[in-house]
Design a protein around this motif. Structure first.
Motif, short mmCIF file in Angstrom:
data_model
loop_
_atom_site.label_atom_id
_atom_site.label_comp_id
_atom_site.label_asym_id
_atom_site.label_seq_id
_atom_site.Cartn_x
_atom_site.Cartn_y
_atom_site.Cartn_z
N LYS A 41 -2.78 0.44 -12.33
CA LYS A 41 -2.69 0.55 -10.88
C LYS A 41 -3.95 -0.01 -10.25
O LYS A 41 -4.95 0.68 -10.06
CB LYS A 41 -2.46 2.01 -10.46
N GLU A 43 -3.96 -1.53 -7.24
CA GLU A 43 -3.83 -1.46 -5.78
C GLU A 43 -3.27 -0.08 -5.40
O GLU A 43 -2.69 0.61 -6.23
CB GLU A 43 -2.87 -2.55 -5.27
N ASP A 44 -3.43 0.29 -4.14
CA ASP A 44 -2.88 1.57 -3.68
C ASP A 44 -1.37 1.56 -3.68
O ASP A 44 -0.71 2.53 -4.04
CB ASP A 44 -3.39 1.90 -2.27
N SER A 45 -0.78 0.44 -3.28
CA SER A 45 0.67 0.31 -3.20
C SER A 45 1.20 -0.43 -4.42
O SER A 45 0.66 -1.47 -4.81
CB SER A 45 1.06 -0.44 -1.93
N GLY A 47 4.42 -1.52 -4.51
CA GLY A 47 5.41 -2.49 -4.02
C GLY A 47 6.83 -2.13 -4.40
O GLY A 47 7.66 -3.02 -4.60
N THR A 49 10.41 0.26 -3.66
CA THR A 49 11.22 1.14 -2.82
C THR A 49 12.13 1.87 -3.78
O THR A 49 12.79 1.25 -4.62
CB THR A 49 12.05 0.35 -1.80
N LYS A 64 8.90 -5.44 -3.83
CA LYS A 64 8.29 -6.35 -2.85
C LYS A 64 7.75 -7.59 -3.57
O LYS A 64 7.04 -7.48 -4.57
CB LYS A 64 7.17 -5.63 -2.10
N SER A 67 4.04 -8.22 -5.20
CA SER A 67 3.39 -6.91 -5.40
C SER A 67 2.99 -6.73 -6.86
O SER A 67 3.30 -7.54 -7.73
CB SER A 67 4.33 -5.79 -4.98
N LYS A 102 2.70 7.66 -5.91
CA LYS A 102 1.64 7.46 -4.92
C LYS A 102 0.39 8.27 -5.27
O LYS A 102 -0.74 7.85 -5.01
CB LYS A 102 2.15 7.84 -3.53
N LYS A 106 -5.87 5.06 -8.29
CA LYS A 106 -6.12 3.62 -8.38
C LYS A 106 -7.17 3.37 -9.46
O LYS A 106 -8.12 4.12 -9.61
CB LYS A 106 -6.62 3.11 -7.02
#
Length: 185
Positions: A41, A43-45, A47, A49, A64, A67, A102, A106
């Protein structure tokens, strides 16, 4: 795992909803290959859904473009998320699974156990020229599959439109003049 309307492809926008018409086709997507993927991980997001089928099966609805998850080609749309870092998430709603992802820190690596839906329609191909049927019969599309309660299934050639009309005229004439109606004759 989930059902789609009017498409055998894994299309999360065509998930089975509450409105089903009489002419709709329902395709069931069942569990296939199990995958275990380690993800760093960075990045925070991620990508992703995530959605669920309302029955304890969360799966990836969208990825995404560009991502973190998009860069890992093993992870696909439609994959069922079975566990995160060994924690079984079966029975969780999509927002609970998203919250667990979530909350991952990170800069650390985590493990996802996924189950990819079986892609049965992708293995079906058209018959080759050396197949059982002659090429001309395939192109004509005038064969029908007869399934019998006793005995094996057979493929029978149907009459052409001209042959069908001629048969009907002969049958009508026989009934008119002799009182006989026999479609097999």
């Amino acid at each position: 795992m989930f059902c789609t309307l009017n498409t055998h492809k894994i299309d999360m926008n065509k998930l089975l909803g509450v409105q089903i018409g009489l002419e709709d086709f329902i395709f069931a997507h069942v569990k296939g290959i199990k995958k275990e993927v380690e993800v760093f991980k960075s990045e925070d997001s991620l990508g992703l859904t995530i959605t669920d089928n309302g029955n304890g099966c969360a799966f990836i609805k969208r990825i995404k473009a560009g991502s973190l998850i998009d860069q890992i080609k093993v992870i696909c749309v439609g994959d069922h998320i079975e566990s995160i870092n060994g924690k079984n998430v079966a029975g969780y709603r999509h927002y609970e699974v998203a919250k667990n992802l979530k909350e991952l820190k990170k800069g650390q690596t985590f493990t996802l156990k996924l189950i990819e839906p079986m892609k049965s329609f992708e293995i079906i191909e058209p018959r080759s020229k050396s197949g059982y049927f002659a090429e001309e019969k395939i192109c004509r599309g005038r064969e029908t599959l007869r399934l019998r309660a006793k005995g094996s299934a057979t493929v029978e050639e149907m009459l052409s439109d001209v042959e069908e009309k001629a048969t009907k005229k002969v049958d009508d004439l026989l009934e008119m003049y002799m009182g006989i109606r026999d479609l097999e004759l």
